[in-house]
Design an enzyme around this catalytic site. Structure first.
Site, PDB file in Angstrom:
ATOM      1  N   SER A  19      -9.494 178.721  32.239  1.00 39.83           N
ATOM      2  CA  SER A  19     -10.717 178.353  32.564  1.00 39.83           C
ATOM      3  C   SER A  19     -12.028 179.106  32.275  1.00 39.83           C
ATOM      4  CB  SER A  19     -10.920 177.717  33.909  1.00 39.83           C
ATOM      5  OG  SER A  19      -9.968 176.442  34.049  1.00 39.83           O
ATOM      6  N   THR A  62      -7.591 174.869  41.235  1.00 42.51           N
ATOM      7  CA  THR A  62      -6.216 174.709  40.761  1.00 42.51           C
ATOM      8  C   THR A  62      -5.269 174.740  41.700  1.00 42.51           C
ATOM      9  OG1 THR A  62      -4.568 174.867  38.623  1.00 42.51           O
ATOM     10  CG2 THR A  62      -5.674 176.968  39.701  1.00 42.51           C
ATOM     11  N   LYS A  66      -6.136 171.661  45.485  1.00 38.85           N
ATOM     12  CA  LYS A  66      -7.181 170.400  45.207  1.00 38.85           C
ATOM     13  C   LYS A  66      -7.098 169.549  46.404  1.00 38.85           C
ATOM     14  CE  LYS A  66      -5.856 170.743  40.370  1.00 38.85           C
ATOM     15  NZ  LYS A  66      -5.413 170.167  39.150  1.00 38.85           N
ATOM     16  N   ASN A  87     -10.862 168.621  41.592  1.00 39.83           N
ATOM     17  CA  ASN A  87     -10.608 169.812  40.719  1.00 39.83           C
ATOM     18  C   ASN A  87     -11.971 170.646  40.270  1.00 39.83           C
ATOM     19  OD1 ASN A  87     -11.323 167.777  38.665  1.00 39.83           O
ATOM     20  ND2 ASN A  87     -10.110 169.251  37.275  1.00 39.83           N
ATOM     21  N   GLY A 123       7.010 164.997  40.048  1.00 39.64           N
ATOM     22  CA  GLY A 123       6.308 165.714  41.112  1.00 39.64           C
ATOM     23  C   GLY A 123       5.287 164.824  41.734  1.00 39.64           C
ATOM     24  N   ALA A 124       5.036 165.335  42.826  1.00 40.73           N
ATOM     25  CA  ALA A 124       4.230 164.360  43.726  1.00 40.73           C
ATOM     26  C   ALA A 124       2.932 165.176  44.355  1.00 40.73           C
ATOM     27  CB  ALA A 124       5.110 163.672  44.740  1.00 40.73           C
ATOM     28  N   GLY A 125       2.492 165.999  43.938  1.00 43.33           N
ATOM     29  CA  GLY A 125       1.362 166.777  44.262  1.00 43.33           C
ATOM     30  C   GLY A 125      -0.070 166.176  43.807  1.00 43.33           C
ATOM     31  N   GLY A 126      -0.954 167.159  43.638  1.00 41.84           N
ATOM     32  CA  GLY A 126      -2.552 166.702  43.671  1.00 41.84           C
ATOM     33  C   GLY A 126      -2.471 166.084  42.217  1.00 41.84           C
ATOM     34  N   TYR A 211       0.210 174.536  30.690  1.00 45.84           N
ATOM     35  CA  TYR A 211      -0.083 174.888  29.436  1.00 45.84           C
ATOM     36  C   TYR A 211       0.008 176.349  29.047  1.00 45.84           C
ATOM     37  CZ  TYR A 211      -4.175 176.513  31.763  1.00 45.84           C
ATOM     38  OH  TYR A 211      -5.009 177.050  32.670  1.00 45.84           O
TER      39      TYR A 211
END
Ligand code: NDP
Length: 266
Positions: A19, A62, A66, A87, A123-126, A211
């Protein structure tokens, strides 16, 4: 008086984040008076005080902060209200305004896959929350599989089919997306190999939110000749939307996008 604005990304880990490069490339090339840095924040509850201590004009958030960012904001706008995950934060006259640009960034990234009707999210996060809500908004069927049970009721209530590793039943998918952090700093798969093999054998496309590397999950997809993409385009999509918010529409979106894209070549 001329003031140079400061922006930052908060995360733990954060050293991998592209970023700063992306946003600085836009600021520098478009002569926008701002700089973007990174902040390694271990304790999410310290987000607000750190933001003000650094006198930031805005920030990205990140993993794993979040949801803490949502709590830290004074007001929430747009899609973030629906998902409770932030975010992007903009400092509006001393008030923290929270947004979510991840979900639309991801929709931008998967455009090339064509019509998607059925997705499995690992997955089950933000990130999973943002993507699930965004898919459901477009009437896309969503399944969620997560390592632990505790985050699943939220998704069931939202209208997703939910599984732990033990209760998982495979079906046919247009797209399987890894939103876990497995593979980010290690060489782990997002679920046991037998499950990953089964889902990969039943999907047309694969995407990873991570990424900058081919994760073990994407390596397996590659071995099975499945069309896949890593999180770079999602990163680009969310970054362009975040930058537009940071500069309060003073720059053209096409220019932001062009220079952000250029930063990927650096
Ligand atoms: P969260 O911390 O909110 O959620 C992490 C999820 O990953 C949880 O469901 C957790 O399961 C699961 N998990 C963590 N480690 C493992 C493991 N070893 N095996 C299986 N499951 C695991 O993270 P975020 O949603 O904020 O971010 C997730 C990933 O997405 C990160 O890698 C992040 O870098 C990436 N990302 C990329 C973006 C981009 O622009 N490309 C944008 C947003 C995120 P449990 O509930 O059991 O703990």
């Amino acid at each position: 008086m001329f003031t140079k604005q400061l922006f930052a990304i908060f995360g733990d880990p954060v050293s991998h984040s592209r970023s700063p490069l992306m946003h600085n490339c836009v600021f520098k090339n478009l002569n926008y008076p701002a700089t973007y840095t990174r902040v390694h924040l271990k304790d999410g509850s310290k987000l607000k005080e750190t933001f003000f201590a650094l006198d930031l004009s805005g920030a990205n958030i990140t993993v794993p902060h979040k949801e803490a960012a949502f709590e830290a904001c004074d007001a929430i706008r747009g899609f973030a209200q629906k998902v409770g995950v932030v975010n992007t934060i903009v400092n509006e006259n001393g008030k923290l305004i929270g947004y979510n640009t991840d979900a639309d960034g991801f929709m931008f990234a998967i455009k090339e896959f064509g019509a998607i009707k059925n997705v499995l999210i690992l997955g089950a996060g933000g990130t999973a929350k943002a993507l699930a809500a965004r898919f459901l908004q477009d009437d896309i069927q969503v399944g969620i599989i997560n390592r632990s049970q505790s985050r699943l009721p939220y998704f069931k209530e939202l209208g997703c089919e939910t599984f732990t590793w033990d209760s998982f039943k495979v079906s046919k998918y247009d797209l399987v997306v890894n939103t876990t952090s497995a593979g980010l700093k290690d060489e782990e798969l997002p679920a046991p190999k037998n499950i990953i093999n089964a889902v990969l054998e039943n999907t047309s496309f694969v995407a990873d939110a991570i990424y900058g590397k081919v994760t073990p999950f994407l390596k397996l997809a590659e071995e099975k000749n499945i069309t896949y993409k890593d999180g770079a385009d999602m990163l680009l999509g969310q970054g362009v939307l975040a930058n537009e918010l940071f500069v309060n529409s003073k720059l053209q979106k096409a220019d932001i996008s062009m220079f952000m894209q250029k930063s990927f070549e650096l």
